[in-house]
Design an enzyme around this catalytic site. Structure first.
Site, PDB file in Angstrom:
ATOM      1  N   GLU A   1      12.566   2.598  13.452  1.00 53.79           N
ATOM      2  CA  GLU A   1      11.848   3.417  13.341  1.00 53.79           C
ATOM      3  C   GLU A   1      10.689   3.675  14.661  1.00 53.79           C
ATOM      4  O   GLU A   1      10.732   2.953  15.526  1.00 53.79           O
ATOM      5  CB  GLU A   1      11.450   3.141  12.252  1.00 53.79           C
ATOM      6  CG  GLU A   1      10.875   2.345  11.867  1.00 53.79           C
ATOM      7  CD  GLU A   1      10.100   1.933  10.375  1.00 53.79           C
ATOM      8  OE1 GLU A   1      10.163   2.471   9.566  1.00 53.79           O
ATOM      9  OE2 GLU A   1      10.408   0.699  10.620  1.00 53.79           O
TER      10      GLU A   1
ATOM     11  N   ARG B   1      -7.373 -20.651  -1.959  1.00 49.44           N
ATOM     12  CA  ARG B   1      -6.174 -20.345  -1.085  1.00 49.44           C
ATOM     13  C   ARG B   1      -5.484 -21.541  -0.836  1.00 49.44           C
ATOM     14  O   ARG B   1      -5.803 -22.860  -0.598  1.00 49.44           O
ATOM     15  CB  ARG B   1      -7.144 -20.743   0.355  1.00 49.44           C
ATOM     16  CG  ARG B   1      -6.027 -20.323   1.810  1.00 49.44           C
ATOM     17  CD  ARG B   1      -6.666 -19.874   2.805  1.00 49.44           C
ATOM     18  NE  ARG B   1      -5.201 -20.289   4.102  1.00 49.44           N
ATOM     19  CZ  ARG B   1      -4.720 -20.734   4.612  1.00 49.44           C
ATOM     20  NH1 ARG B   1      -4.181 -22.379   4.308  1.00 49.44           N
ATOM     21  NH2 ARG B   1      -3.796 -20.229   5.441  1.00 49.44           N
TER      22      ARG B   1
ATOM     23  N   LEU C   1      11.008   1.058   7.125  1.00 51.40           N
ATOM     24  CA  LEU C   1      10.850   1.683   5.781  1.00 51.40           C
ATOM     25  C   LEU C   1      10.821   2.838   5.012  1.00 51.40           C
ATOM     26  O   LEU C   1      11.179   4.410   6.249  1.00 51.40           O
ATOM     27  CB  LEU C   1       8.671   2.210   6.297  1.00 51.40           C
ATOM     28  CG  LEU C   1       8.629   2.834   4.695  1.00 51.40           C
ATOM     29  CD1 LEU C   1       7.484   1.449   4.221  1.00 51.40           C
ATOM     30  CD2 LEU C   1       7.358   3.248   4.880  1.00 51.40           C
TER      31      LEU C   1
ATOM     32  N   ARG D   1       8.318   4.405  -4.541  1.00 51.87           N
ATOM     33  CA  ARG D   1       8.206   3.424  -3.171  1.00 51.87           C
ATOM     34  C   ARG D   1       6.938   1.771  -4.055  1.00 51.87           C
ATOM     35  O   ARG D   1       7.910   1.202  -3.691  1.00 51.87           O
ATOM     36  CB  ARG D   1       8.082   3.952  -2.600  1.00 51.87           C
ATOM     37  CG  ARG D   1       8.323   3.290  -0.802  1.00 51.87           C
ATOM     38  CD  ARG D   1       8.023   3.360   0.802  1.00 51.87           C
ATOM     39  NE  ARG D   1       6.359   4.910   0.191  1.00 51.87           N
ATOM     40  CZ  ARG D   1       6.865   5.355   1.815  1.00 51.87           C
ATOM     41  NH1 ARG D   1       7.250   6.010   2.890  1.00 51.87           N
ATOM     42  NH2 ARG D   1       4.832   5.479   1.909  1.00 51.87           N
TER      43      ARG D   1
ATOM     44  N   LYS E   1       6.661  -2.240   2.099  1.00 51.12           N
ATOM     45  CA  LYS E   1       5.150  -0.906   2.378  1.00 51.12           C
ATOM     46  C   LYS E   1       4.168  -2.145   2.094  1.00 51.12           C
ATOM     47  O   LYS E   1       3.188  -2.412   1.289  1.00 51.12           O
ATOM     48  CB  LYS E   1       4.841   0.295   2.206  1.00 51.12           C
ATOM     49  CG  LYS E   1       3.723   0.882   3.211  1.00 51.12           C
ATOM     50  CD  LYS E   1       4.237   2.477   2.274  1.00 51.12           C
ATOM     51  CE  LYS E   1       2.935   3.165   3.368  1.00 51.12           C
ATOM     52  NZ  LYS E   1       3.634   3.511   4.378  1.00 51.12           N
TER      53      LYS E   1
ATOM     54  N   TYR F   1       0.898  -1.342  -0.183  1.00 47.26           N
ATOM     55  CA  TYR F   1       0.083   0.091   0.262  1.00 47.26           C
ATOM     56  C   TYR F   1       0.720   1.372  -0.169  1.00 47.26           C
ATOM     57  O   TYR F   1       1.830   0.740  -0.140  1.00 47.26           O
ATOM     58  CB  TYR F   1      -1.328  -0.147   1.560  1.00 47.26           C
ATOM     59  CG  TYR F   1      -0.034   0.099   2.707  1.00 47.26           C
ATOM     60  CD1 TYR F   1       0.634  -0.930   2.705  1.00 47.26           C
ATOM     61  CD2 TYR F   1      -0.207   1.750   2.918  1.00 47.26           C
ATOM     62  CE1 TYR F   1       1.357  -0.270   4.234  1.00 47.26           C
ATOM     63  CE2 TYR F   1       0.080   1.711   4.645  1.00 47.26           C
ATOM     64  CZ  TYR F   1       0.718   0.931   5.386  1.00 47.26           C
ATOM     65  OH  TYR F   1       1.477   0.976   5.747  1.00 47.26           O
TER      66      TYR F   1
ATOM     67  N   HIS G   1      -1.083 -20.597   0.211  1.00 49.40           N
ATOM     68  CA  HIS G   1       0.098 -19.842   0.277  1.00 49.40           C
ATOM     69  C   HIS G   1       0.864 -19.442  -1.378  1.00 49.40           C
ATOM     70  O   HIS G   1       1.101 -18.633  -1.182  1.00 49.40           O
ATOM     71  CB  HIS G   1       1.143 -20.583   1.043  1.00 49.40           C
ATOM     72  CG  HIS G   1       0.825 -20.665   2.215  1.00 49.40           C
ATOM     73  ND1 HIS G   1      -0.450 -21.372   2.587  1.00 49.40           N
ATOM     74  CD2 HIS G   1       1.209 -19.996   2.799  1.00 49.40           C
ATOM     75  CE1 HIS G   1      -1.087 -21.333   3.964  1.00 49.40           C
ATOM     76  NE2 HIS G   1       0.632 -20.333   4.188  1.00 49.40           N
TER      77      HIS G   1
END
Ligand code: PDD
Length: 290
Positions: A176, A97, A200, A49, A144, A30, A99
């Protein structure tokens, strides 16, 4: 109004299948882009990014930078607020579903806007209280990722303590915040940890380092030890929604004088001036390289 997979619609009408890999695995990335007076802030950098995050998770970017920029501008235009935060998310799509990466699934692309909520004036003027915790996240914090469970739990540590943010320490060094980058001031120098897999790469982090250079504030990007954090004259948080905030208390102990310091004051002023300039001259989107 939001955007979902090719269509704009009211938020209430947006639906995604329960087998979306974002829902099942947190398999997506995101961005959160602040918007001032309808001007997206550092849009190109946010989109670069995003591209880097998508590369890290081996998900082909569904849009060019120009397409993304058009979508972001369209979402801004279709919403009523002058200052917004545009949230965008890409997941690996809908599939039974398993992985392993699905074959032939289209990514889910979602954008929404909310009114931008920057810190209240009182927090800017008086600073904020923070706590520390061991950074127990994975070793790919440069992505992110929408898989934010560790960050959620770490943020709640702050909330439970009546604090604004949890500042993270790994192996005796500052990384951070749970949703922010951290700067400290020692002597006359602004210090912040390097961009690597442990943090990040914040867009605001870059802006603050640029502003420090333009304002004649010496800065050094290097590892910051727990001791250096705890005995710093100033500590600051940066993020797209927090902008720059002074930390005046850490784990119940005063930071410096217990008031926002001189370096914070200067950077805050430069940041507000920079914002005002950017609003007058939005940069055109650039093509991605590589
Ligand atoms: N978070 N580090 C982490 C873990 C973050 O989640 C964020 C931002 C930052 C600061 O990055 P930037 O300056 O680009 O906003 C650093 C956003 C605001 C969020 O998740 O809402």
């Amino acid at each position: 109004m939001i955007y979902l997979n090719g269509q704009f619609m009211p938020l209430e009408e947006a639906r995604i299948p329960v087998l979306d890999r974002g829902f099942i695995f947190g398999d997506g990335v995101y961005e959160l882009i602040p918007v001032y007076s309808r001007h997206p802030f550092r849009l190109t950098e946010h989109l670069q990014r995003l591209d880097a995050s998508l590369k890290e998770i081996r998900l082909p970017n569904p849009h060019t930078v120009d397409e993304w920029a058009r979508l972001v501008r369209e979402v801004i235009a279709r919403n009523p607020w002058e200052d917004q935060s545009v949230y965008l998310q890409v997941t690996r799509g809908v599939a039974p579903r398993d992985h392993a990466f699905p074959v032939g699934a289209d990514p889910t692309v979602f954008l929404m806007a909310n009114p931008l909520s920057t810190p209240p004036q009182e927090q800017v003027e008086k600073g904020v209280v923070c706590v520390t915790a061991a950074d127990n996240r994975w070793l790919r914090c440069n992505i992110k990722s929408i898989s934010l469970l560790a960050n959620v739990l770490l943020r709640q540590v702050a909330v439970d303590a009546g604090a604004v943010e949890t500042i993270l320490l790994r192996d005796g060094f500052l990384t951070e915040g749970s949703a922010s980058n951290v700067f400290v001031v020692r002597g006359d120098t602004l210090l912040t940890p390097p961009k690597n897999h442990l943090i990040l790469p914040g867009i605001t982090y870059d802006v603050v380092l640029e502003l420090a250079a333009s304002g004649g504030i010496p800065s050094e990007v290097r590892e910051v030890s727990e001791f250096e954090l705890r005995s710093a004259q100033e500590v600051m948080l940066t993020s797209s929604t927090k902008e720059i905030l002074a930390v005046v208390e850490l784990d119940g102990r005063k930071v410096g004088s217990g008031r926002p310091g001189a370096v914070f004051q200067q950077l805050y002023r430069l940041y507000q001036e920079f914002k005002a300039r950017v609003m007058r001259t939005p940069a055109p989107p650039q093509a991605l390289t590589g």
